[in-house]
Design a protein around this motif. Structure first.
Motif, PDB file in Angstrom:
ATOM      1  N   GLU A   2       0.828  -1.206   0.000  1.00 22.98           N
ATOM      2  CA  GLU A   2       0.000   0.000   0.000  1.00 22.98           C
ATOM      3  C   GLU A   2       0.864   1.259   0.000  1.00 22.98           C
ATOM      4  OE1 GLU A   2      -2.372  -0.664   3.453  1.00 22.98           O
ATOM      5  OE2 GLU A   2      -3.997  -1.612   2.317  1.00 22.98           O
ATOM      6  N   PHE A   3       1.982   1.226   0.723  1.00 21.21           N
ATOM      7  CA  PHE A   3       2.900   2.374   0.740  1.00 21.21           C
ATOM      8  C   PHE A   3       3.452   2.616  -0.666  1.00 21.21           C
ATOM      9  CE2 PHE A   3       4.403   2.457   5.465  1.00 21.21           C
ATOM     10  CZ  PHE A   3       3.072   2.577   5.854  1.00 21.21           C
ATOM     11  N   LEU A   4       3.866   1.542  -1.323  1.00 19.23           N
ATOM     12  CA  LEU A   4       4.460   1.667  -2.644  1.00 19.23           C
ATOM     13  C   LEU A   4       3.461   2.261  -3.647  1.00 19.23           C
ATOM     14  CD1 LEU A   4       6.928   1.058  -4.469  1.00 19.23           C
ATOM     15  CD2 LEU A   4       5.863  -1.150  -4.960  1.00 19.23           C
ATOM     16  N   VAL A   5       2.251   1.767  -3.631  1.00 20.79           N
ATOM     17  CA  VAL A   5       1.226   2.252  -4.563  1.00 20.79           C
ATOM     18  C   VAL A   5       0.894   3.712  -4.286  1.00 20.79           C
ATOM     19  CG1 VAL A   5      -1.193   1.997  -5.261  1.00 20.79           C
ATOM     20  CG2 VAL A   5       0.247  -0.035  -4.982  1.00 20.79           C
ATOM     21  N   ALA A   8       3.647   5.910  -5.591  1.00 18.72           N
ATOM     22  CA  ALA A   8       3.633   5.907  -7.051  1.00 18.72           C
ATOM     23  C   ALA A   8       2.532   6.810  -7.591  1.00 18.72           C
ATOM     24  CB  ALA A   8       3.442   4.488  -7.566  1.00 18.72           C
ATOM     25  N   GLU A   9       1.371   6.787  -6.964  1.00 19.99           N
ATOM     26  CA  GLU A   9       0.237   7.551  -7.473  1.00 19.99           C
ATOM     27  C   GLU A   9       0.321   9.038  -7.132  1.00 19.99           C
ATOM     28  OE1 GLU A   9      -3.096   3.949  -7.525  1.00 19.99           O
ATOM     29  OE2 GLU A   9      -3.198   5.504  -5.980  1.00 19.99           O
ATOM     30  N   THR A  10       0.887   9.371  -5.998  1.00 17.19           N
ATOM     31  CA  THR A  10       0.972  10.783  -5.597  1.00 17.19           C
ATOM     32  C   THR A  10       2.274  11.440  -6.021  1.00 17.19           C
ATOM     33  OG1 THR A  10       1.922  10.225  -3.440  1.00 17.19           O
ATOM     34  CG2 THR A  10      -0.504  10.352  -3.598  1.00 17.19           C
ATOM     35  N   GLN A  11       3.316  10.616  -6.223  1.00 16.29           N
ATOM     36  CA  GLN A  11       4.660  11.114  -6.542  1.00 16.29           C
ATOM     37  C   GLN A  11       5.139  12.127  -5.500  1.00 16.29           C
ATOM     38  OE1 GLN A  11       5.051  12.475 -10.607  1.00 16.29           O
ATOM     39  NE2 GLN A  11       4.421  10.514 -11.453  1.00 16.29           N
ATOM     40  N   HIS A  12       4.760  11.848  -4.253  1.00 12.32           N
ATOM     41  CA  HIS A  12       5.119  12.779  -3.181  1.00 12.32           C
ATOM     42  C   HIS A  12       4.987  12.041  -1.851  1.00 12.32           C
ATOM     43  CE1 HIS A  12       4.919  16.355  -0.571  1.00 12.32           C
ATOM     44  NE2 HIS A  12       5.485  16.999  -1.586  1.00 12.32           N
ATOM     45  N   PHE A  13       6.058  12.047  -1.043  1.00 16.33           N
ATOM     46  CA  PHE A  13       6.006  11.343   0.233  1.00 16.33           C
ATOM     47  C   PHE A  13       4.984  11.971   1.174  1.00 16.33           C
ATOM     48  CE2 PHE A  13      10.459   9.697  -0.617  1.00 16.33           C
ATOM     49  CZ  PHE A  13      10.063   8.381  -0.706  1.00 16.33           C
ATOM     50  N   GLY A  14       4.908  13.297   1.199  1.00 16.13           N
ATOM     51  CA  GLY A  14       3.979  13.962   2.107  1.00 16.13           C
ATOM     52  C   GLY A  14       2.531  13.641   1.784  1.00 16.13           C
ATOM     53  N   ALA A  16       1.426  11.111   0.024  1.00 12.87           N
ATOM     54  CA  ALA A  16       1.205   9.679   0.231  1.00 12.87           C
ATOM     55  C   ALA A  16       0.981   9.378   1.707  1.00 12.87           C
ATOM     56  CB  ALA A  16       2.397   8.885  -0.297  1.00 12.87           C
ATOM     57  N   ALA A  17       1.777  10.013   2.586  1.00 12.42           N
ATOM     58  CA  ALA A  17       1.616   9.798   4.024  1.00 12.42           C
ATOM     59  C   ALA A  17       0.244  10.267   4.492  1.00 12.42           C
ATOM     60  CB  ALA A  17       2.720  10.542   4.776  1.00 12.42           C
ATOM     61  N   GLU A  18      -0.214  11.401   3.938  1.00 10.90           N
ATOM     62  CA  GLU A  18      -1.534  11.928   4.309  1.00 10.90           C
ATOM     63  C   GLU A  18      -2.634  10.969   3.872  1.00 10.90           C
ATOM     64  OE1 GLU A  18      -4.246  15.943   3.535  1.00 10.90           O
ATOM     65  OE2 GLU A  18      -2.163  15.859   2.872  1.00 10.90           O
ATOM     66  N   ARG A  19      -2.495  10.433   2.662  1.00 11.20           N
ATOM     67  CA  ARG A  19      -3.508   9.490   2.183  1.00 11.20           C
ATOM     68  C   ARG A  19      -3.551   8.233   3.044  1.00 11.20           C
ATOM     69  NH1 ARG A  19      -3.247   6.666  -3.747  1.00 11.20           N
ATOM     70  NH2 ARG A  19      -3.594   8.806  -4.465  1.00 11.20           N
ATOM     71  N   LEU A  20      -2.374   7.760   3.446  1.00 16.92           N
ATOM     72  CA  LEU A  20      -2.294   6.519   4.206  1.00 16.92           C
ATOM     73  C   LEU A  20      -2.591   6.695   5.689  1.00 16.92           C
ATOM     74  CD1 LEU A  20       0.979   5.233   2.532  1.00 16.92           C
ATOM     75  CD2 LEU A  20      -1.271   4.178   2.274  1.00 16.92           C
ATOM     76  N   GLY A  21      -2.574   7.938   6.151  1.00 15.45           N
ATOM     77  CA  GLY A  21      -2.800   8.182   7.573  1.00 15.45           C
ATOM     78  C   GLY A  21      -1.614   7.808   8.436  1.00 15.45           C
ATOM     79  N   VAL A  22      -0.410   7.971   7.897  1.00 21.11           N
ATOM     80  CA  VAL A  22       0.810   7.676   8.663  1.00 21.11           C
ATOM     81  C   VAL A  22       1.687   8.928   8.667  1.00 21.11           C
ATOM     82  CG1 VAL A  22       0.723   5.239   8.018  1.00 21.11           C
ATOM     83  CG2 VAL A  22       2.085   6.819   6.635  1.00 21.11           C
ATOM     84  N   ARG A  48      11.319  18.224  -4.988  1.00 19.68           N
ATOM     85  CA  ARG A  48       9.884  18.480  -5.091  1.00 19.68           C
ATOM     86  C   ARG A  48       9.032  17.217  -5.110  1.00 19.68           C
ATOM     87  NH1 ARG A  48       8.579  23.660  -6.263  1.00 19.68           N
ATOM     88  NH2 ARG A  48      10.302  25.050  -6.836  1.00 19.68           N
ATOM     89  N   ARG A  49       9.558  16.125  -5.629  1.00 26.51           N
ATOM     90  CA  ARG A  49       8.720  14.937  -5.740  1.00 26.51           C
ATOM     91  C   ARG A  49       9.574  13.680  -5.809  1.00 26.51           C
ATOM     92  NH1 ARG A  49       6.196  15.632 -11.818  1.00 26.51           N
ATOM     93  NH2 ARG A  49       8.163  15.674 -12.990  1.00 26.51           N
ATOM     94  N   VAL A  50       8.898  12.553  -5.840  1.00 25.85           N
ATOM     95  CA  VAL A  50       9.559  11.259  -5.911  1.00 25.85           C
ATOM     96  C   VAL A  50       8.866  10.427  -6.983  1.00 25.85           C
ATOM     97  CG1 VAL A  50       8.103  10.311  -4.069  1.00 25.85           C
ATOM     98  CG2 VAL A  50      10.247   9.195  -4.635  1.00 25.85           C
ATOM     99  N   ARG A  51       9.663   9.739  -7.784  1.00 28.49           N
ATOM    100  CA  ARG A  51       9.125   8.872  -8.815  1.00 28.49           C
ATOM    101  C   ARG A  51       9.647   7.459  -8.629  1.00 28.49           C
ATOM    102  NH1 ARG A  51      10.084  12.321 -14.418  1.00 28.49           N
ATOM    103  NH2 ARG A  51       8.505  13.941 -14.054  1.00 28.49           N
ATOM    104  N   LEU A  52       8.885   6.493  -9.179  1.00 33.62           N
ATOM    105  CA  LEU A  52       9.370   5.122  -9.178  1.00 33.62           C
ATOM    106  C   LEU A  52      10.350   4.933 -10.325  1.00 33.62           C
ATOM    107  CD1 LEU A  52       6.235   2.879  -8.486  1.00 33.62           C
ATOM    108  CD2 LEU A  52       7.840   3.867  -6.860  1.00 33.62           C
ATOM    109  N   THR A  53      11.364   4.156 -10.072  1.00 32.55           N
ATOM    110  CA  THR A  53      12.256   3.746 -11.150  1.00 32.55           C
ATOM    111  C   THR A  53      11.532   2.706 -12.001  1.00 32.55           C
ATOM    112  OG1 THR A  53      13.172   1.942  -9.835  1.00 32.55           O
ATOM    113  CG2 THR A  53      14.255   4.100  -9.654  1.00 32.55           C
TER     114      THR A  53
END
Length: 297
Positions: A2-5, A8-14, A16-22, A48-53
């Motif tokens: 779930e973290f990986l997805v 990948a979908e938000t291209q942003h750790f912040g 993604a963390a908000e979506r996951l509630g962590v 500014r962002r993070v992408r998957l290789t």
């Protein structure tokens, strides 16, 4: 997974963390740990962002499949717990196949373990089968029985096109007016098998002052009716939802006039409160509510 997805979908750790509630710190720590444990470079990090290789993207595809499988098992457990495992028969009238396919897909998605078995038949027979308990549902046009049933409107459409023989004098038109069919052969369902279609078709042409030569038939499938059109027996009203509209020797041309409206109802016996029936009703209500919301949007 779930973290990986989420990353990948938000291209942003912040985000993604908000979506996951962590916490952001937990997520960034996980990203470093998963790369260390797998020995793979999964993320391309910038300010500014993070992408998957490319490797991370391949792993994401596996994660999505695995999560879908987990959700499928969870849904199946829910279905079994509520008694949704089994099958129900559904009779549907010609012209409603696209709505029935949508309902079947919705049931398969929301109620794993529950199968809907569609059977095509004219409205009078469909309601008779429902009353005798041979099917649990019927998808029919107006009018409905006054007693003993419950229903909801599953969808509606207008006949906006006419099928004509091709080659023929009307086949190459961009649009056809009803006056073209004065004194010409026109297919009409026998009233005893399809009263709603029969009455709507007769009323529609009469309202526009057109008197065709009616060619009565009892055919149930659209493809069978189009075979008569191709043979030169007569023209026929059709609508754009039917897959079977394409037929050798037939051209489908838009009508200049706005055709009659038909409403399709999902009907069930009022005294049938079985879990399988209530599950299909819930899926139908969700499907129609979602369609109305999409139309408003």
């Amino acid at each position: 997974m779930e973290f990986l997805v989420a990353v990948a979908e938000t291209q942003h750790f912040g985000r993604a963390a908000e979506r996951l509630g962590v916490g952001l710190e937990e997520l960034t720590r996980w990203s470093r740990e998963v790369e260390r444990e797998t020995g793979l470079g999964l993320f391309e990090r910038t300010v500014r962002r993070v992408r998957l290789t490319e490797t991370g993207t391949r792993l994401e595809a596996g994660a999505l499949a695995a999560l879908a499988a987990v959700r499928g098992v969870t849904t199946l457990v829910e279905s079994l717990r509520h008694g949704w495992s089994g099958s129900v028969a559904l009779a549907y009238v010609p012209g409603s196949a696209h709505l029935v396919r949508g309902l079947v897909a919705r049931v398969e998605r929301d109620r794993v373990g529950l199968e809907v078995e569609p059977q095509s038949m004219w409205g009078v027979r469909a309601l008779g089968s429902l009353g005798r308990g041979e099917v649990s549902f019927a998808v029919v046009r107006d009018p409905l029985p006054e007693e003993g049933v419950e229903s909801l409107v599953l969808g509606a459409y207008r006949d906006r096109q006419v099928a004509v023989a091709s080659p023929g004098p009307l086949a190459g038109r961009e649009q056809i007016g009803l006056a073209e069919f004065e004194g010409q052969g026109f297919l009409l369902t026998e009233r005893e098998v399809g009263p709603a279609v029969h009455d709507a078709t007769v009323r529609f042409l009469a309202e526009h002052g057109v008197a065709p030569v009616w060619r009565h038939h009892r055919l149930q499938e659209q493809d069978q009716q189009l075979a008569l059109v191709a043979a030169g027996v007569g023209s026929a009203l059709v609508h754009p939802h039917e897959d079977e509209v394409l037929h050798p020797g037939v051209a489908v041309v838009p009508l200049r006039e706005q055709g009659p409206e038909h409403r399709f109802h999902l009907v069930w016996r009022a005294d049938d409160t079985s879990p399988l029936v209530t599950a299909v009703i819930a899926a139908a209500e969700a499907m129609t509510t979602g369609r109305r919301a999409a139309q408003r949007g």
